[in-house]
Design a protein around this motif. Structure first.
Motif, PDB file in Angstrom:
ATOM      1  N   THR A   1      -4.407   2.233   4.785  1.00  0.00           N
ATOM      2  CA  THR A   1      -5.820   2.340   4.458  1.00  0.00           C
ATOM      3  C   THR A   1      -6.067   2.530   2.967  1.00  0.00           C
ATOM      4  OG1 THR A   1      -5.670   4.712   4.962  1.00  0.00           O
ATOM      5  CG2 THR A   1      -6.493   3.255   6.707  1.00  0.00           C
ATOM      6  N   LEU A   2      -5.054   2.976   2.242  1.00  0.00           N
ATOM      7  CA  LEU A   2      -5.202   3.222   0.811  1.00  0.00           C
ATOM      8  C   LEU A   2      -4.574   2.135  -0.052  1.00  0.00           C
ATOM      9  CD1 LEU A   2      -4.481   7.070   0.416  1.00  0.00           C
ATOM     10  CD2 LEU A   2      -6.692   5.908   0.431  1.00  0.00           C
ATOM     11  N   LEU A   3      -3.883   1.200   0.557  1.00  0.00           N
ATOM     12  CA  LEU A   3      -3.030   0.315  -0.222  1.00  0.00           C
ATOM     13  C   LEU A   3      -3.798  -0.499  -1.252  1.00  0.00           C
ATOM     14  CD1 LEU A   3      -0.167  -0.570  -0.696  1.00  0.00           C
ATOM     15  CD2 LEU A   3      -0.376  -2.194   1.185  1.00  0.00           C
ATOM     16  N   SER A   4      -4.885  -1.125  -0.870  1.00  0.00           N
ATOM     17  CA  SER A   4      -5.608  -1.967  -1.828  1.00  0.00           C
ATOM     18  C   SER A   4      -6.247  -1.120  -2.923  1.00  0.00           C
ATOM     19  CB  SER A   4      -6.662  -2.819  -1.121  1.00  0.00           C
ATOM     20  OG  SER A   4      -7.614  -2.019  -0.478  1.00  0.00           O
ATOM     21  N   ARG A   5      -6.761   0.063  -2.574  1.00  0.00           N
ATOM     22  CA  ARG A   5      -7.327   0.942  -3.595  1.00  0.00           C
ATOM     23  C   ARG A   5      -6.226   1.492  -4.505  1.00  0.00           C
ATOM     24  NH1 ARG A   5     -10.845   5.132  -0.237  1.00  0.00           N
ATOM     25  NH2 ARG A   5      -9.488   4.413   1.469  1.00  0.00           N
ATOM     26  N   ALA A   6      -5.059   1.754  -3.914  1.00  0.00           N
ATOM     27  CA  ALA A   6      -3.927   2.209  -4.713  1.00  0.00           C
ATOM     28  C   ALA A   6      -3.500   1.141  -5.712  1.00  0.00           C
ATOM     29  CB  ALA A   6      -2.764   2.586  -3.802  1.00  0.00           C
ATOM     30  N   ALA A   7      -3.578  -0.122  -5.304  1.00  0.00           N
ATOM     31  CA  ALA A   7      -3.219  -1.214  -6.208  1.00  0.00           C
ATOM     32  C   ALA A   7      -4.108  -1.204  -7.444  1.00  0.00           C
ATOM     33  CB  ALA A   7      -3.316  -2.554  -5.472  1.00  0.00           C
ATOM     34  N   ASP A   8      -5.377  -0.923  -7.264  1.00  0.00           N
ATOM     35  CA  ASP A   8      -6.286  -0.809  -8.414  1.00  0.00           C
ATOM     36  C   ASP A   8      -5.917   0.395  -9.277  1.00  0.00           C
ATOM     37  OD1 ASP A   8      -7.765  -3.049  -7.694  1.00  0.00           O
ATOM     38  OD2 ASP A   8      -9.170  -1.880  -6.468  1.00  0.00           O
ATOM     39  N   ALA A   9      -5.501   1.492  -8.633  1.00  0.00           N
ATOM     40  CA  ALA A   9      -5.209   2.725  -9.365  1.00  0.00           C
ATOM     41  C   ALA A   9      -3.968   2.615 -10.232  1.00  0.00           C
ATOM     42  CB  ALA A   9      -5.056   3.882  -8.374  1.00  0.00           C
ATOM     43  N   VAL A  10      -3.008   1.804  -9.832  1.00  0.00           N
ATOM     44  CA  VAL A  10      -1.744   1.727 -10.583  1.00  0.00           C
ATOM     45  C   VAL A  10      -1.612   0.447 -11.391  1.00  0.00           C
ATOM     46  CG1 VAL A  10      -0.614   3.155  -8.838  1.00  0.00           C
ATOM     47  CG2 VAL A  10      -0.407   0.671  -8.690  1.00  0.00           C
ATOM     48  N   ARG A  11      -2.666  -0.346 -11.430  1.00  0.00           N
ATOM     49  CA  ARG A  11      -2.592  -1.624 -12.137  1.00  0.00           C
ATOM     50  C   ARG A  11      -2.187  -1.415 -13.596  1.00  0.00           C
ATOM     51  NH1 ARG A  11      -4.576  -5.764  -9.690  1.00  0.00           N
ATOM     52  NH2 ARG A  11      -6.127  -4.504  -8.567  1.00  0.00           N
ATOM     53  N   HIS A  12      -1.279  -2.255 -14.093  1.00  0.00           N
ATOM     54  CA  HIS A  12      -0.779  -2.198 -15.470  1.00  0.00           C
ATOM     55  C   HIS A  12       0.039  -0.932 -15.739  1.00  0.00           C
ATOM     56  CE1 HIS A  12      -3.362  -5.616 -16.043  1.00  0.00           C
ATOM     57  NE2 HIS A  12      -4.462  -4.905 -15.939  1.00  0.00           N
ATOM     58  N   SER A  13       0.584  -0.319 -14.693  1.00  0.00           N
ATOM     59  CA  SER A  13       1.444   0.856 -14.868  1.00  0.00           C
ATOM     60  C   SER A  13       2.842   0.536 -14.357  1.00  0.00           C
ATOM     61  CB  SER A  13       0.877   2.067 -14.110  1.00  0.00           C
ATOM     62  OG  SER A  13       1.177   1.985 -12.728  1.00  0.00           O
ATOM     63  N   ALA A  14       3.740   1.512 -14.457  1.00  0.00           N
ATOM     64  CA  ALA A  14       5.121   1.332 -13.995  1.00  0.00           C
ATOM     65  C   ALA A  14       5.274   1.623 -12.512  1.00  0.00           C
ATOM     66  CB  ALA A  14       6.050   2.244 -14.789  1.00  0.00           C
ATOM     67  N   VAL A  15       4.198   1.990 -11.840  1.00  0.00           N
ATOM     68  CA  VAL A  15       4.271   2.356 -10.424  1.00  0.00           C
ATOM     69  C   VAL A  15       4.027   1.120  -9.554  1.00  0.00           C
ATOM     70  CG1 VAL A  15       3.297   3.789  -8.593  1.00  0.00           C
ATOM     71  CG2 VAL A  15       3.481   4.690 -10.918  1.00  0.00           C
ATOM     72  N   ALA A  16       4.953   0.850  -8.651  1.00  0.00           N
ATOM     73  CA  ALA A  16       4.802  -0.222  -7.666  1.00  0.00           C
ATOM     74  C   ALA A  16       4.433   0.385  -6.322  1.00  0.00           C
ATOM     75  CB  ALA A  16       6.097  -1.024  -7.549  1.00  0.00           C
ATOM     76  N   LEU A  17       3.972  -0.462  -5.414  1.00  0.00           N
ATOM     77  CA  LEU A  17       3.500  -0.001  -4.114  1.00  0.00           C
ATOM     78  C   LEU A  17       4.243  -0.688  -2.979  1.00  0.00           C
ATOM     79  CD1 LEU A  17      -0.344  -0.066  -4.777  1.00  0.00           C
ATOM     80  CD2 LEU A  17       1.165   1.939  -4.829  1.00  0.00           C
ATOM     81  N   GLY A  18       4.337   0.016  -1.865  1.00  0.00           N
ATOM     82  CA  GLY A  18       4.964  -0.552  -0.682  1.00  0.00           C
ATOM     83  C   GLY A  18       4.222  -0.144   0.572  1.00  0.00           C
ATOM     84  N   GLY A  19       4.538  -0.832   1.666  1.00  0.00           N
ATOM     85  CA  GLY A  19       4.011  -0.463   2.972  1.00  0.00           C
ATOM     86  C   GLY A  19       5.008   0.418   3.703  1.00  0.00           C
ATOM     87  N   GLN A  20       4.565   1.004   4.802  1.00  0.00           N
ATOM     88  CA  GLN A  20       5.411   1.901   5.588  1.00  0.00           C
ATOM     89  C   GLN A  20       6.004   1.236   6.822  1.00  0.00           C
ATOM     90  OE1 GLN A  20       3.352   5.584   6.458  1.00  0.00           O
ATOM     91  NE2 GLN A  20       2.583   5.764   4.368  1.00  0.00           N
ATOM     92  N   ASP A  21       5.555   0.025   7.130  1.00  0.00           N
ATOM     93  CA  ASP A  21       6.063  -0.728   8.273  1.00  0.00           C
ATOM     94  C   ASP A  21       5.372  -2.080   8.258  1.00  0.00           C
ATOM     95  OD1 ASP A  21       7.575  -1.052  10.724  1.00  0.00           O
ATOM     96  OD2 ASP A  21       5.669  -0.931  11.800  1.00  0.00           O
ATOM     97  N   CYS A  22       5.908  -3.031   8.966  1.00  0.00           N
ATOM     98  CA  CYS A  22       5.217  -4.308   9.149  1.00  0.00           C
ATOM     99  C   CYS A  22       5.605  -4.892  10.500  1.00  0.00           C
ATOM    100  CB  CYS A  22       5.537  -5.302   8.025  1.00  0.00           C
ATOM    101  SG  CYS A  22       7.215  -5.991   8.075  1.00  0.00           S
ATOM    102  N   HIS A  23       4.820  -5.842  10.965  1.00  0.00           N
ATOM    103  CA  HIS A  23       5.130  -6.533  12.207  1.00  0.00           C
ATOM    104  C   HIS A  23       6.103  -7.664  11.918  1.00  0.00           C
ATOM    105  CE1 HIS A  23       4.484  -8.687  16.026  1.00  0.00           C
ATOM    106  NE2 HIS A  23       4.007  -7.533  16.480  1.00  0.00           N
ATOM    107  N   ALA A  24       6.866  -8.047  12.932  1.00  0.00           N
ATOM    108  CA  ALA A  24       7.836  -9.136  12.752  1.00  0.00           C
ATOM    109  C   ALA A  24       7.167 -10.504  12.663  1.00  0.00           C
ATOM    110  CB  ALA A  24       8.850  -9.123  13.893  1.00  0.00           C
ATOM    111  N   ASN A  25       5.935 -10.623  13.172  1.00  0.00           N
ATOM    112  CA  ASN A  25       5.211 -11.897  13.121  1.00  0.00           C
ATOM    113  C   ASN A  25       4.247 -11.911  11.946  1.00  0.00           C
ATOM    114  OD1 ASN A  25       6.518 -12.726  15.434  1.00  0.00           O
ATOM    115  ND2 ASN A  25       4.842 -12.151  16.799  1.00  0.00           N
ATOM    116  N   GLY A  26       3.966 -13.109  11.464  1.00  0.00           N
ATOM    117  CA  GLY A  26       3.059 -13.247  10.337  1.00  0.00           C
ATOM    118  C   GLY A  26       1.597 -13.090  10.690  1.00  0.00           C
ATOM    119  N   SER A  27       1.252 -13.355  11.943  1.00  0.00           N
ATOM    120  CA  SER A  27      -0.129 -13.220  12.409  1.00  0.00           C
ATOM    121  C   SER A  27      -0.108 -13.290  13.928  1.00  0.00           C
ATOM    122  CB  SER A  27      -1.015 -14.348  11.842  1.00  0.00           C
ATOM    123  OG  SER A  27      -0.544 -15.611  12.290  1.00  0.00           O
TER     124      SER A  27
END
Length: 249
Positions: A43-69
């Motif tokens: 729920t925070l990922l896209s807002r977090a991307a704005d918060a760390v833009r142009h910084s040394a901090v990268a972002l990741g998810g905590q899980d994903c599904h095996a299918n693309g959609s």
């Protein structure tokens, strides 16, 4: 030369105001030869991307599904994580294996999906207290390595995190000798399966009650290239202390 990695797993913690901690972390000077990754709730990922833009901090998810959609209500694909700003995803965490009955083959399928989406897969593994006390640790880790990691791994698309289940969030930490034994074992298995070049380039993280107080000692262990940090990553001051300890190791 493997770059060090400090990864923070926020788990199911954090509302919008938690981005203050993330901005504080992003505003700090970038450490030498050390990568920083924060995995916030989706729920925070896209807002977090704005918060760390142009910084040394990268972002990741905590899980994903095996299918693309598809018709998978409530699930998130690797492509969605990438679209929201992630460059990596945690897979096979013990809380997923236990709470959601995920098995090695599930983790392997998710890792393939992560790679197809251009994400680095942080594949977790670890033993229970009963398995540790029965001297089955290396057998368990060996099986998880073989079953959870797909072929075609590289030092760019794979990170392996050793998290003894009995140490996660408990304050209990294996001895330095125990951590070293498992990390050396993982390194040897990766080299045997993928060859010395790839095997030596994959970063190995330790996770399980890593705190500012014990970080330096843990990072002194050979083949420990960083940490996957839970609770201590929620506060920028605590996580920064761990990052500094890693950078100095």
């Amino acid at each position: 030369m493997r770059r060090k990695l400090a990864a923070g797993n926020w788990k199911m913690n954090g509302l919008g105001d938690a981005l203050v901690e993330l901005r504080t972390l992003a505003d700090a000077p970038a450490p030498n030869e050390t990568d920083i990754l924060i995995c916030p709730p989706a729920t925070l990922l896209s807002r977090a991307a704005d918060a760390v833009r142009h910084s040394a901090v990268a972002l990741g998810g905590q899980d994903c599904h095996a299918n693309g959609s598809g018709a998978h209500t409530g699930e998130i694909s690797a492509e969605m994580l990438r679209d929201a700003g992630a460059s990596a995803v945690i897979l096979g965490h013990s809380e997923r294996r236990e709470d959601h009955d995920e098995h090695d083959e599930d983790v392997r399928a998710k890792a393939r999906a992560a790679w197809a989406a251009g994400l680095t897969a942080i594949v977790c593994m670890g033993e229970s207290l009963a398995q540790r006390e029965a001297d089955n640790t290396l057998d368990i880790i060996g099986g998880q390595l073989a079953g959870s990691i797909p072929d075609n791994a590289t030092g760019e698309n794979l990170v392996v995190a050793y998290e003894p289940i009995w140490a996660i969030g408990t304050g209990r930490v294996p001895t330095i000798a125990q951590i070293g034994e498992v990390h050396d074992f993982i390194r040897a298995r990766l080299e045997r399966r993928f060859g010395p070049g790839v095997g030596r380039s994959v970063r190995l993280l330790y996770g399980g009650s890593v705190k500012p107080e014990n970080a330096s000692e843990i990072f002194s262990v050979p083949n420990v290239d960083g940490a996957l940090v839970g609770g201590a990553s929620l506060k920028s001051a605590d996580f920064r202390a761990i990052i500094d300890a890693l950078s100095a190791a």
